[in-house]
Scaffold this motif. Structure first.
Motif, mmCIF file in Angstrom:
data_model
loop_
_atom_site.group_PDB
_atom_site.id
_atom_site.type_symbol
_atom_site.label_atom_id
_atom_site.label_comp_id
_atom_site.label_asym_id
_atom_site.label_seq_id
_atom_site.Cartn_x
_atom_site.Cartn_y
_atom_site.Cartn_z
ATOM 1 N N GLY A 24 0.663 -0.730 -0.063
ATOM 2 C CA GLY A 24 0.091 -0.084 -0.240
ATOM 3 C C GLY A 24 0.776 1.269 0.184
ATOM 4 N N ASP A 25 0.202 2.156 0.638
ATOM 5 C CA ASP A 25 0.998 3.637 -0.130
ATOM 6 C C ASP A 25 1.735 3.361 1.477
ATOM 7 N N LEU A 26 2.881 4.017 1.061
ATOM 8 C CA LEU A 26 4.197 4.838 2.920
ATOM 9 C C LEU A 26 3.671 5.583 3.278
ATOM 10 N N MET A 27 3.249 5.526 4.577
ATOM 11 C CA MET A 27 1.983 6.388 5.024
ATOM 12 C C MET A 27 3.371 7.020 5.773
ATOM 13 N N LYS A 28 3.708 8.174 6.309
ATOM 14 C CA LYS A 28 4.153 8.862 7.380
ATOM 15 C C LYS A 28 3.148 9.975 8.261
ATOM 16 N N MET A 29 3.318 9.323 9.242
ATOM 17 C CA MET A 29 2.189 10.501 10.330
ATOM 18 C C MET A 29 2.792 10.919 11.475
ATOM 19 N N PRO A 30 2.628 11.676 11.751
ATOM 20 C CA PRO A 30 3.298 12.094 13.477
ATOM 21 C C PRO A 30 3.724 10.609 14.356
ATOM 22 N N TYR A 31 2.760 9.806 14.074
ATOM 23 C CA TYR A 31 3.640 8.121 15.226
ATOM 24 C C TYR A 31 3.799 7.745 14.880
ATOM 25 N N GLY A 32 4.583 8.118 13.692
ATOM 26 C CA GLY A 32 5.259 6.890 12.144
ATOM 27 C C GLY A 32 5.110 6.641 11.574
ATOM 28 N N SER A 33 5.660 5.779 10.063
ATOM 29 C CA SER A 33 5.674 5.484 9.478
ATOM 30 C C SER A 33 5.205 3.833 9.216
ATOM 31 N N MET A 34 4.377 4.278 8.042
ATOM 32 C CA MET A 34 4.190 2.506 8.028
ATOM 33 C C MET A 34 3.360 2.047 6.359
ATOM 34 N N PHE A 35 3.428 1.565 6.372
ATOM 35 C CA PHE A 35 2.926 0.683 5.133
ATOM 36 C C PHE A 35 1.988 -0.782 4.929
ATOM 37 N N SER A 36 1.281 -1.024 4.692
ATOM 38 C CA SER A 36 0.331 -2.416 4.318
ATOM 39 C C SER A 36 0.629 -2.752 3.450
ATOM 40 N N ASP A 45 0.009 -11.056 1.450
ATOM 41 C CA ASP A 45 0.865 -12.133 0.980
ATOM 42 C C ASP A 45 0.192 -12.904 -0.075
ATOM 43 N N GLN A 46 1.029 -13.940 -0.286
ATOM 44 C CA GLN A 46 0.820 -14.880 -1.512
ATOM 45 C C GLN A 46 -1.302 -14.985 -1.250
ATOM 46 N N ASP A 47 -1.895 -15.317 -0.374
ATOM 47 C CA ASP A 47 -3.176 -15.575 0.105
ATOM 48 C C ASP A 47 -4.024 -14.068 -0.204
ATOM 49 N N ASN A 48 -3.828 -13.069 -0.381
ATOM 50 C CA ASN A 48 -4.199 -11.824 0.202
ATOM 51 C C ASN A 48 -4.183 -11.477 1.135
ATOM 52 N N ASN A 49 -3.200 -11.994 2.248
ATOM 53 C CA ASN A 49 -4.230 -11.750 4.255
ATOM 54 C C ASN A 49 -2.972 -10.161 3.767
ATOM 55 N N SER A 50 -3.587 -9.153 4.967
ATOM 56 C CA SER A 50 -2.897 -8.435 4.768
ATOM 57 C C SER A 50 -1.953 -8.203 6.186
ATOM 58 N N TYR A 51 -0.926 -7.242 6.418
ATOM 59 C CA TYR A 51 0.136 -6.618 6.791
ATOM 60 C C TYR A 51 -0.077 -5.518 7.448
ATOM 61 N N LEU A 52 0.749 -4.883 8.062
ATOM 62 C CA LEU A 52 1.298 -3.500 8.648
ATOM 63 C C LEU A 52 3.060 -4.090 8.676
#
Length: 126
Positions: free
Chosen positions: A99-111, A114-121
């Motif tokens: 997903g998009d790389l998100m830069k927030m005041p409390y931290g940076s993250m992206f989703s 996997d190969q089964d379409n499960n989402s992670y952060l």
């Protein structure tokens, strides 16, 4: 009483494909692998050797055969990195759906998925 989180099970459609995704695309290592009868292998992966917490990659069909009421829909897992930009670019280059790389005041993250379409952060440690 409880002293650590030992294992987190991720239910997958195909264990070999999941092993390939986690090890080849995300750089995990096989922490433990052992046949458990004619149709099952116990497989654990981790970010590196010696990690206390591992992912158990367990086939959905086998779990549902053992317990038809098991929730095998998707994990809810947040992983950590020390360099979010590098991780983002490496995962994209290896064909991981990110997903998009998100830069927030409390931290940076992206989703990512996997190969089964499960989402992670994936979140950068501060």
């Amino acid at each position: 009483m409880i002293n650590k989180i030992g294992k987190i099970t991720i239910y997958v459609e195909n264990q070999a494909e999941a092993k390939q995704f986690w090890c080849e695309k995300l750089g995990f290592v096989v922490a433990f692998e052992q046949p458990m009868g004619p149709h099952m292998t116990w497989l654990e992966v981790a970010p590196k050797k010696g990690c206390e917490t591992t992912f158990v990659l367990y086939e959905k069909g086998l779990m549902l055969a053992q317990n038809k009421e098991a929730n095998v829909l998707h994990p809810n897992v947040i992983l950590s990195t020390q360099n979010i930009e590098k991780s983002y670019e490496e995962m994209k280059a290896k064909g991981v759906e990110v997903g998009d790389l998100m830069k927030m005041p409390y931290g940076s993250m992206f989703s990512f998925k996997d190969q089964d379409n499960n989402s992670y952060l994936l979140r950068e440690d501060q």
